[in-house]
Design a protein around this motif. Sequence first.
Motif, PDB file in Angstrom:
ATOM      1  N   ASP A 109      30.422 -39.702 -41.530  1.00  0.00           N
ATOM      2  CA  ASP A 109      29.503 -39.697 -40.254  1.00  0.00           C
ATOM      3  C   ASP A 109      29.820 -38.600 -39.456  1.00  0.00           C
ATOM      4  O   ASP A 109      31.315 -38.266 -39.097  1.00  0.00           O
ATOM      5  CB  ASP A 109      29.613 -41.043 -39.755  1.00  0.00           C
ATOM      6  CG  ASP A 109      28.804 -41.975 -40.528  1.00  0.00           C
ATOM      7  OD1 ASP A 109      28.180 -41.978 -41.206  1.00  0.00           O
ATOM      8  OD2 ASP A 109      29.265 -43.394 -40.119  1.00  0.00           O
ATOM      9  N   LEU A 110      29.192 -37.669 -38.840  1.00  0.00           N
ATOM     10  CA  LEU A 110      29.423 -36.781 -37.955  1.00  0.00           C
ATOM     11  C   LEU A 110      29.866 -37.235 -36.668  1.00  0.00           C
ATOM     12  O   LEU A 110      29.364 -38.197 -35.918  1.00  0.00           O
ATOM     13  CB  LEU A 110      28.010 -35.978 -37.601  1.00  0.00           C
ATOM     14  CG  LEU A 110      28.248 -34.732 -36.526  1.00  0.00           C
ATOM     15  CD1 LEU A 110      29.214 -33.750 -37.007  1.00  0.00           C
ATOM     16  CD2 LEU A 110      26.850 -34.464 -36.061  1.00  0.00           C
ATOM     17  N   LYS A 111      31.231 -36.919 -36.298  1.00  0.00           N
ATOM     18  CA  LYS A 111      32.006 -37.471 -35.247  1.00  0.00           C
ATOM     19  C   LYS A 111      31.623 -36.577 -34.006  1.00  0.00           C
ATOM     20  O   LYS A 111      31.469 -37.158 -32.832  1.00  0.00           O
ATOM     21  CB  LYS A 111      33.507 -37.525 -35.559  1.00  0.00           C
ATOM     22  CG  LYS A 111      34.320 -37.841 -34.401  1.00  0.00           C
ATOM     23  CD  LYS A 111      35.745 -38.115 -34.927  1.00  0.00           C
ATOM     24  CE  LYS A 111      36.759 -38.570 -33.773  1.00  0.00           C
ATOM     25  NZ  LYS A 111      38.158 -38.921 -34.063  1.00  0.00           N
ATOM     26  N   SER A 112      31.764 -35.218 -34.016  1.00  0.00           N
ATOM     27  CA  SER A 112      31.493 -34.573 -32.815  1.00  0.00           C
ATOM     28  C   SER A 112      30.967 -33.096 -33.165  1.00  0.00           C
ATOM     29  O   SER A 112      31.088 -32.654 -34.060  1.00  0.00           O
ATOM     30  CB  SER A 112      33.027 -34.339 -31.847  1.00  0.00           C
ATOM     31  OG  SER A 112      33.789 -33.752 -32.688  1.00  0.00           O
ATOM     32  N   VAL A 113      30.377 -32.476 -32.008  1.00  0.00           N
ATOM     33  CA  VAL A 113      29.802 -31.345 -32.240  1.00  0.00           C
ATOM     34  C   VAL A 113      30.408 -30.555 -30.984  1.00  0.00           C
ATOM     35  O   VAL A 113      30.273 -30.774 -29.725  1.00  0.00           O
ATOM     36  CB  VAL A 113      28.396 -31.107 -32.381  1.00  0.00           C
ATOM     37  CG1 VAL A 113      27.876 -29.522 -32.219  1.00  0.00           C
ATOM     38  CG2 VAL A 113      27.501 -31.790 -33.405  1.00  0.00           C
ATOM     39  N   THR A 114      31.375 -29.397 -31.103  1.00  0.00           N
ATOM     40  CA  THR A 114      31.913 -28.599 -30.280  1.00  0.00           C
ATOM     41  C   THR A 114      31.445 -27.127 -30.088  1.00  0.00           C
ATOM     42  O   THR A 114      31.652 -26.497 -31.051  1.00  0.00           O
ATOM     43  CB  THR A 114      33.481 -28.689 -30.291  1.00  0.00           C
ATOM     44  OG1 THR A 114      33.842 -30.244 -30.328  1.00  0.00           O
ATOM     45  CG2 THR A 114      34.168 -28.214 -29.331  1.00  0.00           C
ATOM     46  N   ARG A 115      30.883 -26.893 -28.927  1.00  0.00           N
ATOM     47  CA  ARG A 115      30.617 -25.503 -28.646  1.00  0.00           C
ATOM     48  C   ARG A 115      31.968 -24.814 -28.234  1.00  0.00           C
ATOM     49  O   ARG A 115      32.413 -25.083 -27.038  1.00  0.00           O
ATOM     50  CB  ARG A 115      29.352 -25.441 -27.646  1.00  0.00           C
ATOM     51  CG  ARG A 115      28.078 -26.038 -28.126  1.00  0.00           C
ATOM     52  CD  ARG A 115      27.206 -26.095 -27.162  1.00  0.00           C
ATOM     53  NE  ARG A 115      26.658 -24.665 -26.620  1.00  0.00           N
ATOM     54  CZ  ARG A 115      26.005 -24.533 -25.665  1.00  0.00           C
ATOM     55  NH1 ARG A 115      25.343 -25.628 -25.198  1.00  0.00           N
ATOM     56  NH2 ARG A 115      25.476 -23.384 -25.396  1.00  0.00           N
ATOM     57  N   MET A 116      32.202 -23.562 -28.591  1.00  0.00           N
ATOM     58  CA  MET A 116      33.211 -22.672 -28.423  1.00  0.00           C
ATOM     59  C   MET A 116      32.571 -21.379 -27.703  1.00  0.00           C
ATOM     60  O   MET A 116      31.729 -21.164 -28.241  1.00  0.00           O
ATOM     61  CB  MET A 116      34.302 -22.515 -29.244  1.00  0.00           C
ATOM     62  CG  MET A 116      34.525 -23.574 -30.200  1.00  0.00           C
ATOM     63  SD  MET A 116      35.624 -24.794 -29.529  1.00  0.00           S
ATOM     64  CE  MET A 116      37.162 -23.880 -29.266  1.00  0.00           C
ATOM     65  N   PHE A 130      29.783 -38.736 -31.130  1.00  0.00           N
ATOM     66  CA  PHE A 130      28.683 -39.443 -31.711  1.00  0.00           C
ATOM     67  C   PHE A 130      29.693 -40.793 -32.361  1.00  0.00           C
ATOM     68  O   PHE A 130      30.560 -40.670 -32.750  1.00  0.00           O
ATOM     69  CB  PHE A 130      28.014 -39.205 -32.851  1.00  0.00           C
ATOM     70  CG  PHE A 130      27.340 -37.698 -32.563  1.00  0.00           C
ATOM     71  CD1 PHE A 130      26.085 -37.523 -32.065  1.00  0.00           C
ATOM     72  CD2 PHE A 130      27.999 -36.461 -32.626  1.00  0.00           C
ATOM     73  CE1 PHE A 130      25.407 -36.563 -31.630  1.00  0.00           C
ATOM     74  CE2 PHE A 130      27.274 -35.445 -32.370  1.00  0.00           C
ATOM     75  CZ  PHE A 130      26.078 -35.595 -31.795  1.00  0.00           C
ATOM     76  N   THR A 131      29.171 -41.952 -32.140  1.00  0.00           N
ATOM     77  CA  THR A 131      29.320 -43.229 -32.792  1.00  0.00           C
ATOM     78  C   THR A 131      28.287 -43.875 -33.506  1.00  0.00           C
ATOM     79  O   THR A 131      27.346 -43.943 -33.365  1.00  0.00           O
ATOM     80  CB  THR A 131      30.160 -44.365 -31.650  1.00  0.00           C
ATOM     81  OG1 THR A 131      29.230 -44.812 -31.068  1.00  0.00           O
ATOM     82  CG2 THR A 131      31.297 -43.714 -30.978  1.00  0.00           C
ATOM     83  N   TYR A 132      28.945 -44.768 -34.498  1.00  0.00           N
ATOM     84  CA  TYR A 132      27.927 -45.468 -35.647  1.00  0.00           C
ATOM     85  C   TYR A 132      28.476 -46.808 -35.977  1.00  0.00           C
ATOM     86  O   TYR A 132      29.563 -47.215 -35.676  1.00  0.00           O
ATOM     87  CB  TYR A 132      27.999 -44.575 -36.937  1.00  0.00           C
ATOM     88  CG  TYR A 132      27.621 -43.034 -36.846  1.00  0.00           C
ATOM     89  CD1 TYR A 132      26.480 -42.614 -36.904  1.00  0.00           C
ATOM     90  CD2 TYR A 132      28.703 -42.366 -36.541  1.00  0.00           C
ATOM     91  CE1 TYR A 132      26.128 -41.183 -36.661  1.00  0.00           C
ATOM     92  CE2 TYR A 132      28.382 -40.833 -36.030  1.00  0.00           C
ATOM     93  CZ  TYR A 132      27.332 -40.266 -36.459  1.00  0.00           C
ATOM     94  OH  TYR A 132      26.908 -39.065 -36.302  1.00  0.00           O
ATOM     95  N   GLY A 150      28.125 -36.955 -23.984  1.00  0.00           N
ATOM     96  CA  GLY A 150      28.008 -35.505 -23.753  1.00  0.00           C
ATOM     97  C   GLY A 150      29.674 -35.016 -23.362  1.00  0.00           C
ATOM     98  O   GLY A 150      30.287 -35.790 -23.150  1.00  0.00           O
ATOM     99  N   PRO A 151      29.568 -33.593 -23.043  1.00  0.00           N
ATOM    100  CA  PRO A 151      30.725 -32.934 -22.880  1.00  0.00           C
ATOM    101  C   PRO A 151      31.374 -33.394 -21.472  1.00  0.00           C
ATOM    102  O   PRO A 151      32.712 -33.316 -21.229  1.00  0.00           O
ATOM    103  CB  PRO A 151      30.452 -31.386 -22.532  1.00  0.00           C
ATOM    104  CG  PRO A 151      29.101 -31.499 -23.600  1.00  0.00           C
ATOM    105  CD  PRO A 151      28.470 -32.923 -23.269  1.00  0.00           C
ATOM    106  N   ARG A 152      30.680 -34.162 -20.670  1.00  0.00           N
ATOM    107  CA  ARG A 152      31.269 -34.506 -19.220  1.00  0.00           C
ATOM    108  C   ARG A 152      31.673 -36.094 -19.196  1.00  0.00           C
ATOM    109  O   ARG A 152      32.090 -36.715 -18.340  1.00  0.00           O
ATOM    110  CB  ARG A 152      30.241 -34.440 -18.070  1.00  0.00           C
ATOM    111  CG  ARG A 152      29.679 -33.207 -17.738  1.00  0.00           C
ATOM    112  CD  ARG A 152      28.685 -32.996 -16.695  1.00  0.00           C
ATOM    113  NE  ARG A 152      28.502 -31.618 -16.283  1.00  0.00           N
ATOM    114  CZ  ARG A 152      27.539 -31.285 -15.649  1.00  0.00           C
ATOM    115  NH1 ARG A 152      26.960 -32.024 -14.899  1.00  0.00           N
ATOM    116  NH2 ARG A 152      27.423 -30.268 -15.300  1.00  0.00           N
ATOM    117  N   GLY A 153      31.721 -36.630 -20.607  1.00  0.00           N
ATOM    118  CA  GLY A 153      32.012 -38.043 -20.765  1.00  0.00           C
ATOM    119  C   GLY A 153      31.037 -38.992 -20.479  1.00  0.00           C
ATOM    120  O   GLY A 153      31.366 -40.211 -20.425  1.00  0.00           O
TER     121      GLY A 153
END
Length: 199
Positions: A109-116, A130-132, A150-153
């Motif tokens: 499962d996709l856990k996170s998407v991080t923009r650098m 993401f959680t499932y 989101g990025p801000r928690g």
Amino acid sequence: REESDGTFSFTFPDGGAWIFDWAGVVVKDGDQGRISVVRDRNGNGLRYEHVYQHNQTDLEFIRVRSSLGGMITATFGAQGLVEKLTDFTGREVRFEYYREGDQGGSAGDLKSVTRMGPPGDSTPPRATVFTYSRGFADDRLNHDLLTVTGPRGQTFLTREISSATDPRDPSFDRLVARTWGAGEDRGREKLTWLAVAPT
């Protein structure tokens, strides 16, 4: 249709086309049937280059080049999942996946998407998590998206899945409520599933 060079093209009514490497084309093992070019009606296109790992069957990365000069590279991991997207400026988007035994999701499962930021940019990475659903003996009940943070928690999407475990129940593995947004923009809706007899 099959072209004279052995490729296969699918042309849309507006003149755009998808072109695939086909069985008769001399390409690397594994390329047969993969998309090669996407072109719009004005001739602008995206060209796909598939690069394989040492076993020559599993993808290592795909380069997508536009006719305007830009390029995006998708890098794949050992499990065949996208691990990173890199654009022509060096900016990256990284993908992390749940592993066996992790809380919050099942393996794959996709856990996170991080923009650098681009190289040299001091902007902190921005991750969406993401959680499932997980832990059910019936795997059909696993892998349902539950939350997006989101990025801000701040969790800006929460999804509730029916507790029914009987596949004959009309609400089995169905979304029954969801909440989105925050503050004055927060919204919530509920869904009800009913069995309908055929007429």
